[in-house]
Design a protein around this motif. Sequence first.
Motif, PDB file in Angstrom:
ATOM      1  N   GLN A 115      37.704  41.197  33.294  1.00 15.03           N
ATOM      2  CA  GLN A 115      37.446  39.828  33.705  1.00 15.03           C
ATOM      3  C   GLN A 115      38.729  39.104  34.114  1.00 15.03           C
ATOM      4  N   LYS A 116      39.828  39.431  33.446  1.00 17.34           N
ATOM      5  CA  LYS A 116      41.111  38.837  33.807  1.00 17.34           C
ATOM      6  C   LYS A 116      41.536  39.282  35.202  1.00 17.34           C
ATOM      7  N   THR A 117      41.341  40.584  35.497  1.00 17.77           N
ATOM      8  CA  THR A 117      41.679  41.106  36.819  1.00 17.77           C
ATOM      9  C   THR A 117      40.816  40.465  37.900  1.00 17.77           C
ATOM     10  N   VAL A 118      39.534  40.302  37.602  1.00 21.11           N
ATOM     11  CA  VAL A 118      38.605  39.696  38.550  1.00 21.11           C
ATOM     12  C   VAL A 118      38.985  38.238  38.822  1.00 21.11           C
ATOM     13  N   ALA A 119      39.328  37.507  37.756  1.00 14.31           N
ATOM     14  CA  ALA A 119      39.718  36.106  37.922  1.00 14.31           C
ATOM     15  C   ALA A 119      40.983  35.997  38.766  1.00 14.31           C
ATOM     16  N   TRP A 120      41.919  36.930  38.549  1.00 12.09           N
ATOM     17  CA  TRP A 120      43.144  36.940  39.352  1.00 12.09           C
ATOM     18  C   TRP A 120      42.831  37.195  40.821  1.00 12.09           C
ATOM     19  N   ALA A 121      41.972  38.175  41.084  1.00 12.08           N
ATOM     20  CA  ALA A 121      41.632  38.514  42.469  1.00 12.08           C
ATOM     21  C   ALA A 121      40.941  37.347  43.163  1.00 12.08           C
ATOM     22  N   ARG A 122      40.014  36.705  42.463  1.00 13.01           N
ATOM     23  CA  ARG A 122      39.304  35.575  43.066  1.00 13.01           C
ATOM     24  C   ARG A 122      40.279  34.443  43.403  1.00 13.01           C
ATOM     25  N   ARG A 123      41.173  34.164  42.482  1.00 16.90           N
ATOM     26  CA  ARG A 123      42.137  33.083  42.684  1.00 16.90           C
ATOM     27  C   ARG A 123      43.068  33.382  43.864  1.00 16.90           C
ATOM     28  N   GLN A 124      43.575  34.617  43.912  1.00 17.70           N
ATOM     29  CA  GLN A 124      44.503  34.981  44.981  1.00 17.70           C
ATOM     30  C   GLN A 124      43.827  34.964  46.345  1.00 17.70           C
ATOM     31  N   LEU A 125      42.564  35.379  46.403  1.00 23.26           N
ATOM     32  CA  LEU A 125      41.840  35.347  47.672  1.00 23.26           C
ATOM     33  C   LEU A 125      41.627  33.910  48.135  1.00 23.26           C
ATOM     34  N   GLN A 126      41.410  33.000  47.200  1.00 21.82           N
ATOM     35  CA  GLN A 126      41.237  31.593  47.556  1.00 21.82           C
ATOM     36  C   GLN A 126      42.538  30.996  48.072  1.00 21.82           C
ATOM     37  N   ILE A 127      43.635  31.348  47.423  1.00 24.31           N
ATOM     38  CA  ILE A 127      44.908  30.723  47.750  1.00 24.31           C
ATOM     39  C   ILE A 127      45.556  31.331  48.987  1.00 24.31           C
ATOM     40  N   ARG A 128      45.624  32.658  49.037  1.00 27.26           N
ATOM     41  CA  ARG A 128      46.303  33.336  50.150  1.00 27.26           C
ATOM     42  C   ARG A 128      45.649  34.692  50.402  1.00 27.26           C
ATOM     43  N   GLY A 129      44.477  34.640  51.008  1.00 26.05           N
ATOM     44  CA  GLY A 129      43.655  35.821  51.180  1.00 26.05           C
ATOM     45  C   GLY A 129      44.302  36.993  51.897  1.00 26.05           C
ATOM     46  N   PRO A 130      44.814  36.824  53.131  1.00 29.41           N
ATOM     47  CA  PRO A 130      45.402  37.959  53.846  1.00 29.41           C
ATOM     48  C   PRO A 130      46.549  38.613  53.081  1.00 29.41           C
ATOM     49  N   LEU A 131      47.395  37.802  52.461  1.00 27.44           N
ATOM     50  CA  LEU A 131      48.494  38.340  51.674  1.00 27.44           C
ATOM     51  C   LEU A 131      47.968  39.171  50.510  1.00 27.44           C
ATOM     52  N   CYS A 132      46.948  38.662  49.839  1.00 24.14           N
ATOM     53  CA  CYS A 132      46.363  39.358  48.700  1.00 24.14           C
ATOM     54  C   CYS A 132      45.816  40.711  49.118  1.00 24.14           C
ATOM     55  N   ILE A 133      45.133  40.781  50.261  1.00 22.41           N
ATOM     56  CA  ILE A 133      44.560  42.041  50.742  1.00 22.41           C
ATOM     57  C   ILE A 133      45.657  43.041  51.084  1.00 22.41           C
ATOM     58  N   LEU A 134      46.734  42.575  51.680  1.00 23.47           N
ATOM     59  CA  LEU A 134      47.834  43.459  52.037  1.00 23.47           C
ATOM     60  C   LEU A 134      48.550  44.012  50.806  1.00 23.47           C
ATOM     61  N   VAL A 135      48.914  43.121  49.890  1.00 21.88           N
ATOM     62  CA  VAL A 135      49.723  43.514  48.742  1.00 21.88           C
ATOM     63  C   VAL A 135      48.911  44.307  47.727  1.00 21.88           C
TER      64      VAL A 135
END
Length: 210
Positions: A95-115
């Motif tokens: 759940q912690k990993t999921v919350a991190w992924a959701r937050r990062q996609l909201q804030i900076r989606g393309p960067l999150c997908i790349l990294v």
Amino acid sequence: MDMTAWMASINGVIAANASQPWVIGALWGLCVVDGFFPPVPSESLVVALAAIGHPPWWLIIPVAAVGAICGDNIAYWVGRRLGHTKLFTGGPKRQKTVAWARRQLQIRGPLCILVARYIPGGRVVVNAMAGATRFSYRVFLPVDVLAGALWAGYATAIGAGAASVLGNNHILAAAVGIIGAVIIGVILDQILQRLMPGSDVESARSYREP
């Protein structure tokens, strides 16, 4: 034999038969599966084959890239079909990993997908979460194509470079690849933070489809 050891033995068989024509199909298939099933270590296979020199690098890169992109898109559409409530259930760590992924996609989606591609297990969670949160597919697809091409080129370069220095020591080449992945992730994070305009949640919500 656990899953990791089993997959490592499969990679060993493929690497031992690197000159056989069926290896290309196996490479593509494992790169696809790795997109939605993290225990499959496709990166170590790409590194090993590049270190061996068979198939040639100009064939490894497009095959691995296309396979990775196909796998990522499967994860995206599985997430979009099931939604995050059904897809991401589990213990506190998940759940912690999921919350991190959701937050990062909201804030900076393309960067999150790349990294995320360079974070063990992070790629699958981020891509599936992108689908589950209805992250714009028109944005996801070109970013993912870029990520897949960069990853395939990087893994191939690591294998070929390690072989030129270390010979056919695949274990050491894989270790170099892991270290390189961390470094690449940090560099991408720093560069893209500076290139991407607007990092607040409100401006990034435009990535989400209605």
